[in-house]
Scaffold this motif. Structure first.
Motif, PDB file in Angstrom:
ATOM      1  N   ALA A  95       0.836  -1.198   0.000  1.00  0.00           N
ATOM      2  CA  ALA A  95       0.000   0.000   0.000  1.00  0.00           C
ATOM      3  C   ALA A  95       0.873   1.251   0.000  1.00  0.00           C
ATOM      4  N   VAL A  96       0.416   2.272  -0.705  1.00  0.00           N
ATOM      5  CA  VAL A  96       1.162   3.518  -0.805  1.00  0.00           C
ATOM      6  C   VAL A  96       1.082   4.270   0.524  1.00  0.00           C
ATOM      7  N   GLY A  97       2.227   4.727   1.025  1.00  0.00           N
ATOM      8  CA  GLY A  97       2.253   5.482   2.271  1.00  0.00           C
ATOM      9  C   GLY A  97       3.034   4.767   3.348  1.00  0.00           C
ATOM     10  N   HIS A  98       2.911   5.295   4.589  1.00  0.00           N
ATOM     11  CA  HIS A  98       3.622   4.723   5.720  1.00  0.00           C
ATOM     12  C   HIS A  98       2.733   4.815   6.954  1.00  0.00           C
ATOM     13  N   GLY A  99       3.109   4.042   7.964  1.00  0.00           N
ATOM     14  CA  GLY A  99       2.430   4.143   9.247  1.00  0.00           C
ATOM     15  C   GLY A  99       1.200   3.269   9.354  1.00  0.00           C
ATOM     16  N   VAL A 100       0.424   3.538  10.430  1.00  0.00           N
ATOM     17  CA  VAL A 100      -0.728   2.702  10.757  1.00  0.00           C
ATOM     18  C   VAL A 100      -1.808   2.801   9.689  1.00  0.00           C
ATOM     19  N   THR A 101      -2.023   3.993   9.151  1.00  0.00           N
ATOM     20  CA  THR A 101      -3.043   4.149   8.104  1.00  0.00           C
ATOM     21  C   THR A 101      -2.711   3.287   6.897  1.00  0.00           C
ATOM     22  N   CYS A 102      -1.446   3.261   6.538  1.00  0.00           N
ATOM     23  CA  CYS A 102      -1.004   2.440   5.419  1.00  0.00           C
ATOM     24  C   CYS A 102      -1.226   0.956   5.718  1.00  0.00           C
ATOM     25  N   THR A 103      -0.952   0.554   6.957  1.00  0.00           N
ATOM     26  CA  THR A 103      -1.193  -0.837   7.360  1.00  0.00           C
ATOM     27  C   THR A 103      -2.667  -1.188   7.237  1.00  0.00           C
ATOM     28  N   ARG A 104      -3.522  -0.288   7.694  1.00  0.00           N
ATOM     29  CA  ARG A 104      -4.971  -0.531   7.606  1.00  0.00           C
ATOM     30  C   ARG A 104      -5.397  -0.695   6.145  1.00  0.00           C
ATOM     31  N   ASN A 105      -4.852   0.154   5.250  1.00  0.00           N
ATOM     32  CA  ASN A 105      -5.214   0.041   3.839  1.00  0.00           C
ATOM     33  C   ASN A 105      -4.778  -1.309   3.258  1.00  0.00           C
ATOM     34  N   ALA A 106      -3.562  -1.743   3.608  1.00  0.00           N
ATOM     35  CA  ALA A 106      -3.093  -3.033   3.108  1.00  0.00           C
ATOM     36  C   ALA A 106      -3.946  -4.169   3.657  1.00  0.00           C
ATOM     37  N   LEU A 107      -4.350  -4.075   4.941  1.00  0.00           N
ATOM     38  CA  LEU A 107      -5.233  -5.095   5.518  1.00  0.00           C
ATOM     39  C   LEU A 107      -6.571  -5.137   4.810  1.00  0.00           C
ATOM     40  N   ASN A 108      -7.096  -3.965   4.465  1.00  0.00           N
ATOM     41  CA  ASN A 108      -8.377  -3.929   3.746  1.00  0.00           C
ATOM     42  C   ASN A 108      -8.277  -4.691   2.431  1.00  0.00           C
ATOM     43  N   VAL A 109      -7.143  -4.539   1.746  1.00  0.00           N
ATOM     44  CA  VAL A 109      -6.976  -5.223   0.462  1.00  0.00           C
ATOM     45  C   VAL A 109      -6.891  -6.733   0.666  1.00  0.00           C
ATOM     46  N   THR A 110      -6.045  -7.179   1.579  1.00  0.00           N
ATOM     47  CA  THR A 110      -5.874  -8.630   1.776  1.00  0.00           C
ATOM     48  C   THR A 110      -7.158  -9.280   2.262  1.00  0.00           C
ATOM     49  N   HIS A 111      -7.869  -8.637   3.178  1.00  0.00           N
ATOM     50  CA  HIS A 111      -9.121  -9.211   3.696  1.00  0.00           C
ATOM     51  C   HIS A 111     -10.200  -9.222   2.627  1.00  0.00           C
ATOM     52  N   THR A 112     -10.223  -8.160   1.823  1.00  0.00           N
ATOM     53  CA  THR A 112     -11.230  -8.116   0.751  1.00  0.00           C
ATOM     54  C   THR A 112     -10.988  -9.223  -0.265  1.00  0.00           C
ATOM     55  N   ILE A 113      -9.739  -9.426  -0.648  1.00  0.00           N
ATOM     56  CA  ILE A 113      -9.423 -10.481  -1.621  1.00  0.00           C
ATOM     57  C   ILE A 113      -9.746 -11.849  -1.036  1.00  0.00           C
ATOM     58  N   ARG A 114      -9.439 -12.041   0.248  1.00  0.00           N
ATOM     59  CA  ARG A 114      -9.793 -13.323   0.879  1.00  0.00           C
ATOM     60  C   ARG A 114     -11.308 -13.526   0.868  1.00  0.00           C
ATOM     61  N   THR A 115     -12.076 -12.480   1.190  1.00  0.00           N
ATOM     62  CA  THR A 115     -13.539 -12.591   1.220  1.00  0.00           C
ATOM     63  C   THR A 115     -14.093 -12.859  -0.169  1.00  0.00           C
ATOM     64  N   LEU A 116     -13.589 -12.097  -1.165  1.00  0.00           N
ATOM     65  CA  LEU A 116     -14.063 -12.297  -2.528  1.00  0.00           C
ATOM     66  C   LEU A 116     -13.746 -13.710  -3.021  1.00  0.00           C
ATOM     67  N   THR A 117     -12.578 -14.209  -2.636  1.00  0.00           N
ATOM     68  CA  THR A 117     -12.205 -15.574  -3.041  1.00  0.00           C
ATOM     69  C   THR A 117     -13.142 -16.594  -2.411  1.00  0.00           C
ATOM     70  N   ARG A 118     -13.424 -16.437  -1.105  1.00  0.00           N
ATOM     71  CA  ARG A 118     -14.331 -17.360  -0.423  1.00  0.00           C
ATOM     72  C   ARG A 118     -15.726 -17.313  -1.022  1.00  0.00           C
ATOM     73  N   GLU A 119     -16.108 -16.151  -1.554  1.00  0.00           N
ATOM     74  CA  GLU A 119     -17.437 -16.023  -2.155  1.00  0.00           C
ATOM     75  C   GLU A 119     -17.489 -16.592  -3.564  1.00  0.00           C
ATOM     76  N   GLY A 120     -16.346 -17.001  -4.114  1.00  0.00           N
ATOM     77  CA  GLY A 120     -16.336 -17.673  -5.409  1.00  0.00           C
ATOM     78  C   GLY A 120     -16.126 -16.776  -6.602  1.00  0.00           C
ATOM     79  N   HIS A 121     -15.639 -15.542  -6.395  1.00  0.00           N
ATOM     80  CA  HIS A 121     -15.402 -14.668  -7.548  1.00  0.00           C
ATOM     81  C   HIS A 121     -14.225 -15.190  -8.368  1.00  0.00           C
ATOM     82  N   PRO A 122     -14.283 -15.043  -9.697  1.00  0.00           N
ATOM     83  CA  PRO A 122     -13.214 -15.552 -10.551  1.00  0.00           C
ATOM     84  C   PRO A 122     -11.852 -14.939 -10.192  1.00  0.00           C
ATOM     85  N   PHE A 123     -10.827 -15.724 -10.329  1.00  0.00           N
ATOM     86  CA  PHE A 123      -9.476 -15.307  -9.970  1.00  0.00           C
ATOM     87  C   PHE A 123      -9.070 -14.043 -10.722  1.00  0.00           C
ATOM     88  N   GLU A 124      -9.438 -13.954 -12.002  1.00  0.00           N
ATOM     89  CA  GLU A 124      -9.027 -12.825 -12.823  1.00  0.00           C
ATOM     90  C   GLU A 124      -9.759 -11.525 -12.465  1.00  0.00           C
TER      91      GLU A 124
END
Length: 405
Positions: free
Chosen positions: A233-262
């Motif tokens: 994620a672009v940036g530094h600090g806790v806010t940047c960490t939160r943004n990166a977590l949002n991405v990883t958790h969202t991708i995990r959720t979308l994957t569990r829901e069966g969205h296509p890999f692409e």
């Protein structure tokens, strides 16, 4: 030009007696009187005083209610401003042929004059020496007292410093525990996958702030396929960490829901319009060795085969927060037993400020450590890549070694 006649002993003694009488009459401190007498004596011996040596004085009342005694000693000529005088009490420089001193005045008692001027001079000189010695003794006592107080102060400061160091050490240990717990929460341990060896090495740019925007996630799908997400994620600090977590958790959720890999990177970009991050997704089927990649503006993975030269696996695409995010296409390759794939963030290859040069060095060091156990190899690769650090950034290095067992 004839030399100035020297001052006689009688002239000097008379001058000293006159100055002492003036000082005693106006209550001048003996120690200050001694400075005046020594200064006038030095001028007389340097043939600067007029003949006959006389001195005069008058009292000037000051606006603040005090009085100043103005003492004047006639000279043969005005004092030379370019000449440095080494006198115990410096006179004022003026245009008149005289040395002028200003002394604090108060009521005093005129000194009695005996029949023998020499004896009077000796007694007065002795009194002035005693006053000077008393002043020196007082200064020495003050010096010893100050040293004692300074020693006590230093002891107190040292004790306070030691206590602060102890508290700081306790705080550092507490922070280390908190950071370790936070790091464990942010960076999941590798899952157990038959036929696949996994490892990771994380190195923060600031050891005292081990949270940043370089995160990863890995998990096994119901069909046994391993999915890996690496985010920067672009940036530094806790806010940047939160943004990166949002991405990883969202991708995990979308994957569990069966969205296509692409579609995962594009759909993850919809969670927050202000968030910007690069993403690389990898899916590995441990049964066949098939590896598929979905890119989002992230550095390419590096394939280190068991036999042959390492090569980069490019997965073109735009990152989260960029126009038209997602993968242009999904490249795939089939791993052979012993092949290794490295996924990393740009802090690994940008340490010297040149990405191309960093990618070339990564190929060489990955080949060098390919035969080592995976965890040791990853640590050694990061150490080699960071031998010279010009540009400091967080670094994540993930290793996937396909064993095919």
């Amino acid at each position: 030009m004839s030399a100035e006649p020297p001052a006689t002993t009688g002239d000097v003694t008379a001058l000293r007696a006159r100055l002492r009488s003036i000082c005693d009459e106006h209550g001048v401190d003996v120690e200050l009187r001694a400075r005046l007498v020594l200064s006038a004596t030095a001028l007389a011996r340097d043939h600067l005083t007029a003949e006959p040596a006389t001195a005069r004085a008058h009292v000037r009342d000051e606006p603040i209610g005090t009085s100043t005694l103005v003492v004047t000693v006639p000279l043969r000529a005005p004092l030379d401003r370019t000449r440095t005088l080494t006198l115990p009490l410096l006179p004022e420089y003026g245009d008149e042929p005289a040395a002028v001193w200003h002394l604090p005045a108060r009521s005093g008692v005129p000194a009695s004059t005996g029949a023998d001027p020499v004896q009077d001079d000796l007694r007065a000189t002795e009194a002035e020496l005693r006053a000077g010695l008393a002043r020196v003794d007082a200064l020495e006592r003050e010096h010893r007292q100050l040293k004692h107080e300074l020693s006590e102060t230093n002891s107190g400061v040292l004790a306070m410093y030691v206590e602060l160091e102890q508290r700081d050490e306790q705080l550092r240990r507490a922070h280390a525990v908190i950071f370790q717990e936070l790091e464990d929460a942010l960076r999941p341990p590798p899952p157990t996958v038959a036929g696949v060896e996994l490892g990771v090495h994380y190195q923060p740019a600031d050891p005292d702030a081990p949270t940043g925007g370089d995160l990863y996630d890995w998990f096994v799908l119901p069909d046994g396929v391993l999915q890996i997400t690496i985010v920067d994620a672009v940036g530094h600090g806790v806010t940047c960490t939160r943004n990166a977590l949002n991405v990883t958790h969202t991708i995990r959720t979308l994957t569990r829901e069966g969205h296509p890999f692409e579609h995962l990177v594009r759909r993850a970009a919809e969670i927050d319009e202000g968030l910007m991050a690069t993403v690389l997704l990898a899916r590995l089927d441990p049964r066949t060795g098939e590896l598929r990649l979905a890119g989002g503006g992230h550095p390419p993975a590096l394939l280190v085969p068991a036999h042959g030269e390492p090569s980069y696996l490019h997965a073109p695409g735009r990152g989260v927060g960029f126009p038209d995010p997602g993968s242009a296409h999904i490249p795939s390759t089939v791993l052979s037993p012993g092949d290794e794939v490295l996924l990393y963030t740009d802090g690994l290859v940008e340490s010297r400020g040149d990405v191309d040069e960093g990618e070339e060095r990564l190929v060489r060091t990955a080949r060098t450590h390919a035969a080592s156990p995976l965890d040791l190899a990853l640590s050694a690769i990061v150490r080699d890549m960071h031998d010279i650090v010009v540009y400091t950034d967080d670094t994540v290095l993930l290793g996937v070694r396909f064993t095919g067992a």
